[in-house]
Design an enzyme around this catalytic site. Structure first.
Site, PDB file in Angstrom:
ATOM      1  N   ASN A  52      44.164  46.577  48.179  1.00  0.00           N
ATOM      2  CA  ASN A  52      44.838  46.479  48.184  1.00  0.00           C
ATOM      3  C   ASN A  52      45.431  45.589  49.401  1.00  0.00           C
ATOM      4  O   ASN A  52      44.952  44.674  49.514  1.00  0.00           O
ATOM      5  CB  ASN A  52      45.978  47.545  47.470  1.00  0.00           C
ATOM      6  CG  ASN A  52      46.786  47.506  47.238  1.00  0.00           C
ATOM      7  OD1 ASN A  52      47.727  46.281  46.624  1.00  0.00           O
ATOM      8  ND2 ASN A  52      46.911  48.870  46.240  1.00  0.00           N
ATOM      9  N   ARG A  53      46.804  45.534  49.577  1.00  0.00           N
ATOM     10  CA  ARG A  53      46.881  44.109  50.423  1.00  0.00           C
ATOM     11  C   ARG A  53      48.277  45.108  51.463  1.00  0.00           C
ATOM     12  O   ARG A  53      48.491  45.566  51.585  1.00  0.00           O
ATOM     13  CB  ARG A  53      48.593  43.568  49.269  1.00  0.00           C
ATOM     14  CG  ARG A  53      47.794  43.222  48.011  1.00  0.00           C
ATOM     15  CD  ARG A  53      49.202  42.509  47.616  1.00  0.00           C
ATOM     16  NE  ARG A  53      48.945  42.262  45.883  1.00  0.00           N
ATOM     17  CZ  ARG A  53      48.555  42.709  44.925  1.00  0.00           C
ATOM     18  NH1 ARG A  53      48.778  43.898  44.674  1.00  0.00           N
ATOM     19  NH2 ARG A  53      47.969  41.976  43.753  1.00  0.00           N
ATOM     20  N   HIS A  71      42.346  43.045  49.566  1.00  0.00           N
ATOM     21  CA  HIS A  71      40.783  43.592  49.178  1.00  0.00           C
ATOM     22  C   HIS A  71      40.154  42.803  50.407  1.00  0.00           C
ATOM     23  O   HIS A  71      38.987  42.839  49.605  1.00  0.00           O
ATOM     24  CB  HIS A  71      40.773  43.917  47.404  1.00  0.00           C
ATOM     25  CG  HIS A  71      41.027  43.677  46.750  1.00  0.00           C
ATOM     26  ND1 HIS A  71      41.506  45.174  46.561  1.00  0.00           N
ATOM     27  CD2 HIS A  71      41.196  43.839  45.231  1.00  0.00           C
ATOM     28  CE1 HIS A  71      41.959  45.574  45.712  1.00  0.00           C
ATOM     29  NE2 HIS A  71      41.885  44.636  45.004  1.00  0.00           N
ATOM     30  N   HIS A 120      36.494  49.476  41.905  1.00  0.00           N
ATOM     31  CA  HIS A 120      38.193  48.592  41.072  1.00  0.00           C
ATOM     32  C   HIS A 120      37.361  48.427  39.307  1.00  0.00           C
ATOM     33  O   HIS A 120      37.173  46.789  39.242  1.00  0.00           O
ATOM     34  CB  HIS A 120      37.600  46.961  41.502  1.00  0.00           C
ATOM     35  CG  HIS A 120      39.036  46.403  41.428  1.00  0.00           C
ATOM     36  ND1 HIS A 120      39.483  45.641  40.185  1.00  0.00           N
ATOM     37  CD2 HIS A 120      40.230  45.875  42.275  1.00  0.00           C
ATOM     38  CE1 HIS A 120      41.069  45.280  39.697  1.00  0.00           C
ATOM     39  NE2 HIS A 120      41.414  45.411  41.066  1.00  0.00           N
ATOM     40  N   ALA A 121      36.732  48.913  38.531  1.00  0.00           N
ATOM     41  CA  ALA A 121      36.694  49.388  37.604  1.00  0.00           C
ATOM     42  C   ALA A 121      37.513  48.722  36.692  1.00  0.00           C
ATOM     43  O   ALA A 121      38.740  49.857  36.726  1.00  0.00           O
ATOM     44  CB  ALA A 121      35.826  50.485  37.386  1.00  0.00           C
ATOM     45  N   TYR A 122      37.225  47.551  36.369  1.00  0.00           N
ATOM     46  CA  TYR A 122      38.299  47.745  34.127  1.00  0.00           C
ATOM     47  C   TYR A 122      38.039  48.722  33.360  1.00  0.00           C
ATOM     48  O   TYR A 122      36.417  48.140  32.830  1.00  0.00           O
ATOM     49  CB  TYR A 122      37.693  46.050  34.498  1.00  0.00           C
ATOM     50  CG  TYR A 122      38.960  45.046  35.507  1.00  0.00           C
ATOM     51  CD1 TYR A 122      39.723  44.054  35.063  1.00  0.00           C
ATOM     52  CD2 TYR A 122      38.008  45.051  36.746  1.00  0.00           C
ATOM     53  CE1 TYR A 122      40.162  43.429  35.798  1.00  0.00           C
ATOM     54  CE2 TYR A 122      39.223  44.016  37.441  1.00  0.00           C
ATOM     55  CZ  TYR A 122      40.215  43.629  37.304  1.00  0.00           C
ATOM     56  OH  TYR A 122      40.321  42.710  37.642  1.00  0.00           O
ATOM     57  N   ASP A 161      51.038  47.428  38.397  1.00  0.00           N
ATOM     58  CA  ASP A 161      50.489  46.886  39.198  1.00  0.00           C
ATOM     59  C   ASP A 161      50.819  47.306  40.436  1.00  0.00           C
ATOM     60  O   ASP A 161      51.586  47.153  41.231  1.00  0.00           O
ATOM     61  CB  ASP A 161      50.282  45.311  39.428  1.00  0.00           C
ATOM     62  CG  ASP A 161      49.121  45.205  40.081  1.00  0.00           C
ATOM     63  OD1 ASP A 161      48.265  46.169  40.289  1.00  0.00           O
ATOM     64  OD2 ASP A 161      48.974  44.110  40.628  1.00  0.00           O
ATOM     65  N   GLU A 172      42.573  52.398  40.200  1.00  0.00           N
ATOM     66  CA  GLU A 172      41.961  52.149  42.353  1.00  0.00           C
ATOM     67  C   GLU A 172      42.573  53.921  42.876  1.00  0.00           C
ATOM     68  O   GLU A 172      43.908  53.504  42.966  1.00  0.00           O
ATOM     69  CB  GLU A 172      42.490  51.141  42.565  1.00  0.00           C
ATOM     70  CG  GLU A 172      41.693  50.210  41.732  1.00  0.00           C
ATOM     71  CD  GLU A 172      42.784  48.334  41.538  1.00  0.00           C
ATOM     72  OE1 GLU A 172      42.604  48.112  42.972  1.00  0.00           O
ATOM     73  OE2 GLU A 172      43.673  47.910  40.718  1.00  0.00           O
TER      74      GLU A 172
END
Length: 355
Positions: free
Chosen positions: A85-86, A111, A182-184, A254, A319
């Site tokens: 994340n940020r 990330h 970070h699986a989609y 998000d 996540e």
């Protein structure tokens, strides 16, 4: 030639990157489920689970190593770190010393920076037919972070239909750590164009509102009475286009949800299901939060598995992690790791079928 239920070729994932060999690792369980990984980014390439129609691959990704290296979606299935994340403005302070990180997402660091854990080559070790370990040592100062950090991630595909992820990390200097996968996911199958029809529940009464650069304001806000409320089951697409700053700035969801559980205790975080396949995915974690991301920035241009195109909102990410920008917000649970300590965390994705 198809060599597994996912239709993946082991040859397509062999190569040498940064002087290290890359390969595909395959896990299987007694129910016939499969999980496939590469040691580039310790990435989950494919997860094939039982569905109403047989078996369904529920994870977006690519067919080859080269496509992963050049993908416009750098985080497909990857381990993100050193800080997932940020971090606002790429800046934080430890014990009076300031650290500056690469800026790679608007005005912020995302990330782990320009070459985070998603892009490095890990050491892979097959521990059992259903278990693989990936290890990476991040040098002191890599991407601006202090301390040599040694990280080990173990993936296990259990006979009970669970993909279990266990994280460990140690450091030689005080540092900050936030790790996630970070699986989609698309529970209707990768290649299905939308997750708007998925039913989602998140066990959280609060979330972290963000500014237009996706940095939290600070204090959590109640989800009740807002489009952010998944404390009871809702369709993902039901309120995603509501005209609010939070959804407009992010082009969808998000956001970090503050989980209704004791810090450090393994408990359910989320439940999601597809009406097409009957697949139900439950997420369990000991982390304090889960980031819901609905693939809002996917373009549909890249070539995914089996030549599928992935448009915006063709996936959701759940996540499990600490909160964004925690190093700059002392009121948040601490992400600091000191020498002599071991960071440990567990996340479980459990798959069942609706009766």
């Amino acid at each position: 030639m198809q060599q597994n239920k996912a239709g993946l070729s082991h040859e397509a994932f062999r190569g040498v990157v940064d002087g290290k060999a890359v390969q595909l690792y395959t896990l299987i369980n007694k129910a016939g489920a499969e999980a496939h990984f590469i040691n580039q980014g310790a990435k989950l390439v494919s997860l094939v689970v039982p569905s109403r129609t047989g078996y369904t691959d529920v994870v977006l990704g690519h067919d080859s190593l080269d496509e992963y290296i050049h993908s416009e979606e750098a985080y497909f299935g990857a381990i993100c770190g050193r800080y997932a994340n940020r971090i606002a403005r790429g800046h934080f302070t430890i014990d009076g010393t300031s650290y500056e990180l690469p800026i790679n997402n608007g005005p912020n660091s995302l990330h782990g920076g320009l070459k985070g854990f998603n892009a490095v080559i890990w050491d892979g070790e097959e521990l059992a037919p259903n278990k693989v370990a990936f290890t990476y040592t991040s040098p002191d100062g890599e991407e601006g972070y202090p301390g040599e950090l040694t990280v080990r991630v173990v993936y296990t595909l259990t006979d009970e239909g669970e993909l279990c992820i266990e994280y460990e990390a140690t450091t030689t200097r005080p540092t900050v750590v936030n790790l996630t996968n970070h699986a989609y996911f698309n529970l209707s199958g990768e290649g299905d164009p939308s997750v708007h029809d998925h039913t989602l529940e998140i066990f959280a009464k609060e979330y972290l509102p963000t500014d237009e650069t996706a940095i939290p304001y600070g204090a959590p806000a109640a989800v009740a009475g807002t489009p952010m409320d998944f404390s009871t089951p809702h369709l993902i697409g039901e309120r995603i286009d509501t005209d609010t700053d939070q959804l407009r700035w992010a082009r969808g969801y998000d956001h970090t949800y503050i989980l209704d559980k004791e810090l450090g205790k393994l408990a359910i975080a989320s439940r999601c299901s597809s009406p097409k396949t009957g697949i139900v995915m439950e997420v369990y974690t000991d982390q304090p939060g889960v980031q819901l991301y609905t693939g809002n920035w996917m373009s549909g241009n890249l070539r995914g598995k089996h030549d599928h195109r992935y448009p915006a909102r063709a996936a959701l990410c759940l996540e499990t992690q600490h909160y964004p920008d925690s190093p700059n917000k002392p009121e948040y649970p601490s992400t600091r790791l000191n020498p002599g300590e071991t960071f440990r965390s567990t996340t479980i994705f459990r798959f069942t079928l609706k009766a």
